[in-house]
Design a protein around this motif. Structure first.
Motif, mmCIF file in Angstrom:
data_model
loop_
_atom_site.group_PDB
_atom_site.id
_atom_site.type_symbol
_atom_site.label_atom_id
_atom_site.label_comp_id
_atom_site.label_asym_id
_atom_site.label_seq_id
_atom_site.Cartn_x
_atom_site.Cartn_y
_atom_site.Cartn_z
ATOM 1 N N ALA A 135 -27.873 -18.738 -12.537
ATOM 2 C CA ALA A 135 -26.816 -17.799 -12.151
ATOM 3 C C ALA A 135 -25.683 -18.522 -11.438
ATOM 4 O O ALA A 135 -24.494 -18.223 -11.649
ATOM 5 C CB ALA A 135 -27.400 -16.702 -11.252
ATOM 6 N N TRP A 136 -26.033 -19.485 -10.608
ATOM 7 C CA TRP A 136 -25.024 -20.258 -9.878
ATOM 8 C C TRP A 136 -24.149 -21.061 -10.850
ATOM 9 O O TRP A 136 -22.930 -21.165 -10.665
ATOM 10 C CB TRP A 136 -25.699 -21.187 -8.887
ATOM 11 N N ALA A 137 -24.747 -21.637 -11.890
ATOM 12 C CA ALA A 137 -23.984 -22.424 -12.853
ATOM 13 C C ALA A 137 -22.903 -21.577 -13.516
ATOM 14 O O ALA A 137 -21.777 -22.046 -13.748
ATOM 15 C CB ALA A 137 -24.916 -23.015 -13.909
ATOM 16 N N VAL A 138 -23.231 -20.336 -13.829
ATOM 17 C CA VAL A 138 -22.257 -19.443 -14.452
ATOM 18 C C VAL A 138 -21.203 -18.997 -13.442
ATOM 19 O O VAL A 138 -19.991 -19.001 -13.717
ATOM 20 C CB VAL A 138 -22.962 -18.224 -15.071
ATOM 21 N N ASP A 139 -21.644 -18.620 -12.246
ATOM 22 C CA ASP A 139 -20.720 -18.176 -11.205
ATOM 23 C C ASP A 139 -19.749 -19.287 -10.805
ATOM 24 O O ASP A 139 -18.581 -19.024 -10.523
ATOM 25 C CB ASP A 139 -21.508 -17.709 -9.979
ATOM 26 N N PHE A 140 -20.221 -20.518 -10.790
ATOM 27 C CA PHE A 140 -19.409 -21.669 -10.375
ATOM 28 C C PHE A 140 -18.115 -21.746 -11.169
ATOM 29 O O PHE A 140 -17.035 -21.921 -10.611
ATOM 30 C CB PHE A 140 -20.225 -22.951 -10.547
ATOM 31 N N SER A 141 -18.228 -21.617 -12.498
ATOM 32 C CA SER A 141 -17.036 -21.689 -13.347
ATOM 33 C C SER A 141 -16.178 -20.436 -13.233
ATOM 34 O O SER A 141 -14.957 -20.516 -13.111
ATOM 35 C CB SER A 141 -17.454 -21.901 -14.801
ATOM 36 N N ALA A 142 -16.816 -19.271 -13.265
ATOM 37 C CA ALA A 142 -16.066 -18.018 -13.274
ATOM 38 C C ALA A 142 -15.294 -17.804 -11.974
ATOM 39 O O ALA A 142 -14.117 -17.410 -11.995
ATOM 40 C CB ALA A 142 -17.016 -16.849 -13.516
ATOM 41 N N ARG A 143 -15.932 -18.068 -10.839
ATOM 42 C CA ARG A 143 -15.304 -17.805 -9.545
ATOM 43 C C ARG A 143 -14.078 -18.691 -9.344
ATOM 44 O O ARG A 143 -13.012 -18.234 -8.919
ATOM 45 C CB ARG A 143 -16.323 -18.036 -8.425
ATOM 46 N N ARG A 144 -14.192 -19.956 -9.649
ATOM 47 C CA ARG A 144 -13.074 -20.865 -9.413
ATOM 48 C C ARG A 144 -11.953 -20.679 -10.431
ATOM 49 O O ARG A 144 -10.777 -20.840 -10.105
ATOM 50 C CB ARG A 144 -13.586 -22.304 -9.376
ATOM 51 N N ALA A 145 -12.308 -20.341 -11.663
ATOM 52 C CA ALA A 145 -11.264 -20.005 -12.635
ATOM 53 C C ALA A 145 -10.519 -18.735 -12.213
ATOM 54 O O ALA A 145 -9.312 -18.604 -12.441
ATOM 55 C CB ALA A 145 -11.876 -19.838 -14.019
ATOM 56 N N TYR A 146 -11.229 -17.809 -11.580
ATOM 57 C CA TYR A 146 -10.613 -16.585 -11.057
ATOM 58 C C TYR A 146 -9.577 -16.946 -9.992
ATOM 59 O O TYR A 146 -8.478 -16.390 -9.949
ATOM 60 C CB TYR A 146 -11.703 -15.692 -10.479
ATOM 61 N N PHE A 147 -9.919 -17.906 -9.109
ATOM 62 C CA PHE A 147 -8.959 -18.337 -8.090
ATOM 63 C C PHE A 147 -7.655 -18.790 -8.738
ATOM 64 O O PHE A 147 -6.566 -18.495 -8.246
ATOM 65 C CB PHE A 147 -9.528 -19.508 -7.275
ATOM 66 N N ALA A 148 -7.778 -19.564 -9.834
ATOM 67 C CA ALA A 148 -6.596 -20.114 -10.475
ATOM 68 C C ALA A 148 -5.752 -19.047 -11.149
ATOM 69 O O ALA A 148 -4.591 -19.295 -11.487
ATOM 70 C CB ALA A 148 -7.002 -21.177 -11.497
ATOM 71 N N GLU A 149 -6.301 -17.854 -11.364
ATOM 72 C CA GLU A 149 -5.522 -16.746 -11.916
ATOM 73 C C GLU A 149 -4.627 -16.103 -10.866
ATOM 74 O O GLU A 149 -3.572 -15.547 -11.199
ATOM 75 C CB GLU A 149 -6.463 -15.675 -12.493
#
Length: 420
Positions: A135-149
């Protein structure tokens, strides 16, 4: 995303010069909610690592078995890194993050039931940490890509620094709570608290809006994976970020699995004192992250690589220390270097690629983080009494890492001058 979106923080040089610079990203209502959820989510991760490491040490009395907790925790980063990055570019990131929280709640609830039942075995710990690690591996990418939005430029660096404040602050509080509850109640008491915190984090994520531009990439998954490999092979800044990520995760972060072993067998710590020791690096890292958040960092590569080398050098001294207080201080100092690595890693990766590739860029970084299981297996094997023992094993691993990072600085100009 439209520049007029109520969820976009429009930063200009006047705002950046504000005396409230350190926490300016918190003016964004979406980021405030993500930040709140981050505190809950990260604290659970830190508690879980501390609880399961101590549990396996008590069950097996084996450094290599304790190291397997970290191996199973981090293996999904390697196995799922690129796929996770693709998912966060393909689906709305809000829902991706919520899905990871649902997984966490189910896994922690199941582990709590096992602990209450009293029939816990090491494999329960390995399975639980592998699932939450996925779950952390998936959240890691999604959360930080969200920041860049929702941020750009120096505002993105500030947001990531504040996210690291969550991570490092939680790494102080999480192990401390875990050790105290183990001493006062038992292992199941720690898991009961974790269950409640995951529910709270999931509820906060439900309040985050889904904006139209987030996670709407519909390129076929296989093509996305091919694009990830192409970008990884040709983008020099991303390659530089990845090499340090691999190095620090193989040579540096395996120290986490040796802290309970050294704490108990060398420094004479009980579960509570171990909790303090496990959170010590977070004190220095929290301090460093706040400093970085308050400044405009021009040379990201310099902070990234020198911070990594500094952490590894201090870890050599920690490995050789025989005194609890000295070890505690050394871990705090090492955390200062860790903050440079943790804040600059996603900053460099996200700013090196186009918006539609951000999830996949973070997926590539997650792939590099997947090197840590190999380092944990290595230090766990070396730490067995018939080999080098825990102190010398950690000293050899981190000392080698220091040399490797300094060599990479010499070989890759981006690590001496990745600028805006």
């Amino acid at each position: 995303m439209s520049s007029t979106s109520p969820f976009t923080l429009a930063e200009d040089e006047t705002e950046i010069a504000s005396r409230f610079r350190t926490f300016r990203s918190l003016r964004n209502p979406v980021f405030r909610r993500l930040w709140m959820a981050g505190w809950l989510w990260y604290m659970n991760r830190m508690m879980e690592m501390a609880v399961l490491s101590w549990l396996v040490l008590e069950l097996t009395d084996s450094p290599s078995q304790v190291a397997l907790v970290g191996v199973f925790r981090m293996a999904p980063m390697f196995l799922l890194g690129l796929v996770a990055g693709s998912l966060s570019d393909r689906f709305p990131r809000k829902y991706v993050m919520i899905a990871t929280q649902i997984v966490n709640v189910v896994v922690v609830g199941g582990m709590l039931a096992v602990l209450v039942g009293g029939d816990v075995e090491p494999w329960h710990a390995y399975l639980a940490t592998f699932l939450t690690g996925s779950a952390w591996a998936v959240d890691f990418s999604a959360r930080r890509a969200y920041f860049a939005e929702i941020f750009r430029g120096d505002a993105l660096t500030n947001a990531i620094s504040l996210d690291v404040v969550c991570l490092t602050g939680s790494s102080i509080v999480g192990p401390l709570f875990a050790g105290a509850i183990i001493e006062l109640v038992d292992f199941s008491g720690s898991y009961a608290l974790m269950f409640g915190l995951y529910l709270a984090a999931g509820w906060v994520l439900f309040t985050i809006p889904k904006t139209e531009s987030m996670g709407e990439e519909k390129t076929p998954v296989l093509r996305q994976l091919k694009e990830s490999v192409t970008v990884l092979a040709t983008n020099r800044a991303l390659v530089a970020a990845l090499t340090i990520t691999v190095s620090l995760n193989f040579f540096g972060f395996p120290f986490l699995t040796m802290v309970p072993v050294i704490g108990r067998d060398v420094l004479g710590a009980n579960a509570f004192l171990y909790g303090i020791l496990a959170g010590a690096a977070g004190v220095g890292s929290l301090t460093g992250a706040i400093i970085i958040a308050s400044r405009q960092i021009r040379n990201h590569g310099q902070v990234y690589s020198l911070g990594s080398a500094f952490m590894l050098g201090i870890m050599v001294l920690f490995a050789l220390s025989e005194w609890y207080t000295v070890s505690l201080v050394l871990l705090m100092v090492a955390g200062l270097g860790m903050s440079g690595f943790a804040t600059m890693q996603p900053t460099i990766a996200l700013r090196a690629v186009s918006p539609e590739m951000r999830g996949r860029a973070m997926g590539a970084i997650a792939l590099g983080i997947g090197a840590s299981p190999l380092g944990m297996l290595t230090v766990g094997w070396m730490a067995e009494p018939e080999n080098l023992g825990p102190q010398m094993a950690l000293a050899v691993l981190t000392g080698t890492g220091f040399v490797v990072v300094m060599a990479l600085r010499f070989m890759l100009p981006e690590l001496r001058g990745v600028r805006r």
